[in-house]
Scaffold this active site. Structure first.
Site, PDB file in Angstrom:
ATOM      1  N   GLY A  34      -2.275  -3.023   0.688  1.00 17.21           N
ATOM      2  CA  GLY A  34      -2.827  -3.878  -0.098  1.00 17.21           C
ATOM      3  C   GLY A  34      -2.181  -5.945   0.941  1.00 17.21           C
ATOM      4  N   ASP A  36       0.353  -7.118   0.028  1.00 19.22           N
ATOM      5  CA  ASP A  36       1.790  -7.431   0.924  1.00 19.22           C
ATOM      6  C   ASP A  36       1.835  -6.386   2.265  1.00 19.22           C
ATOM      7  OD1 ASP A  36       4.932  -6.463   0.512  1.00 19.22           O
ATOM      8  OD2 ASP A  36       4.181  -5.058  -0.919  1.00 19.22           O
ATOM      9  N   GLY A 125      -4.853  -4.281  -7.186  1.00 18.26           N
ATOM     10  CA  GLY A 125      -5.732  -3.850  -5.982  1.00 18.26           C
ATOM     11  C   GLY A 125      -5.407  -2.393  -7.005  1.00 18.26           C
ATOM     12  N   TYR A 127      -2.247  -1.238  -8.310  1.00 14.70           N
ATOM     13  CA  TYR A 127      -2.249  -1.012  -9.367  1.00 14.70           C
ATOM     14  C   TYR A 127      -3.176  -0.989 -10.783  1.00 14.70           C
ATOM     15  CZ  TYR A 127       2.601  -1.545  -7.845  1.00 14.70           C
ATOM     16  OH  TYR A 127       4.087  -1.547  -7.283  1.00 14.70           O
TER      17      TYR A 127
END
Ligand code: ADP
Length: 180
Positions: A34, A36, A125, A127
């Protein structure tokens, strides 16, 4: 779209010309998918190197907390890495943890003289936090913080997907001071 000090953008957070962009990281601080993954790819190895140093000192980052590193080769000066909660219907407290992630990111920004900040839609996303609820928490936490900390000049919510963008547009157009 602009609403007081809050702006809404549909796009890629790694391109934002602000003092700090926020990363929806995980507790390991070692990078992931994502946003990150996009931030580590765009900023280069300097970010991971600093994350590893922070890990060695304090053992990662707890849910709701935040740490700061360089933004490497991105236009921003800093990346503030925060960890949002994984959504789970059976676990209470996710709302509070998501609010903490926004609030602690803003606190760390102010401590570092940051005046302009861009947030992704933390936890929505991988999570799986419900998007509407996450947006309400994000906006009200940022508004409360801005009301108490005049030194922050601008907070941009950067939505990557059209669903989040629409949710934020609706919520922000119903707040005070909508300009568009
Ligand atoms: P989390 O694990 O906190 O859910 P994700 O990275 O899976 O984190 O998703 C958080 C949000 O970031 C999602 O709404 C996703 O669409 C968004 N996103 C993904 N890539 C980018 C990007 N390059 N810029 C801005 N937002 C992004």
């Amino acid at each position: 779209m602009k609403n007081g000090k809050i702006e809404l953008v549909n796009g890629d957070i790694t391109t934002m010309r602000v003092d700090a962009i926020i990363n929806a990281a995980n507790s390991s601080l070692l990078g992931g998918g994502g946003v990150d993954g996009a931030i580590h790819r765009a900023g280069g190895k300097a970010i991971l190197d600093e994350c590893i140093q922070i890990r060695n000192k304090q053992g990662g980052c707890k849910v709701g907390e935040a740490v700061i590193t360089t933004a490497g080769s991105m236009p921003a000066k800093y990346v503030i890495h925060t960890v949002g909660p994984v959504w789970s219907q059976s676990k209470s407290g996710a709302d509070q943890l998501l609010a903490n992630a926004y609030r602690n990111s803003l606190k760390l920004a102010v401590e570092n003289g940051v005046k302009t900040i861009a947030f992704p839609n933390i936890s929505t996303g991988i999570y799986h936090f419900p998007k509407e609820e996450a947006a309400q928490i994000a906006i009200s936490t940022v508004e409360d913080f801005l009301a108490q900390h005049g030194q922050v000049e601008k907070v941009i919510f950067v939505c990557f997907d059209e669903e989040n963008h629409m949710i934020y547009r609706n919520l922000l157009s119903r707040r005070p001071f909508p300009i568009q």
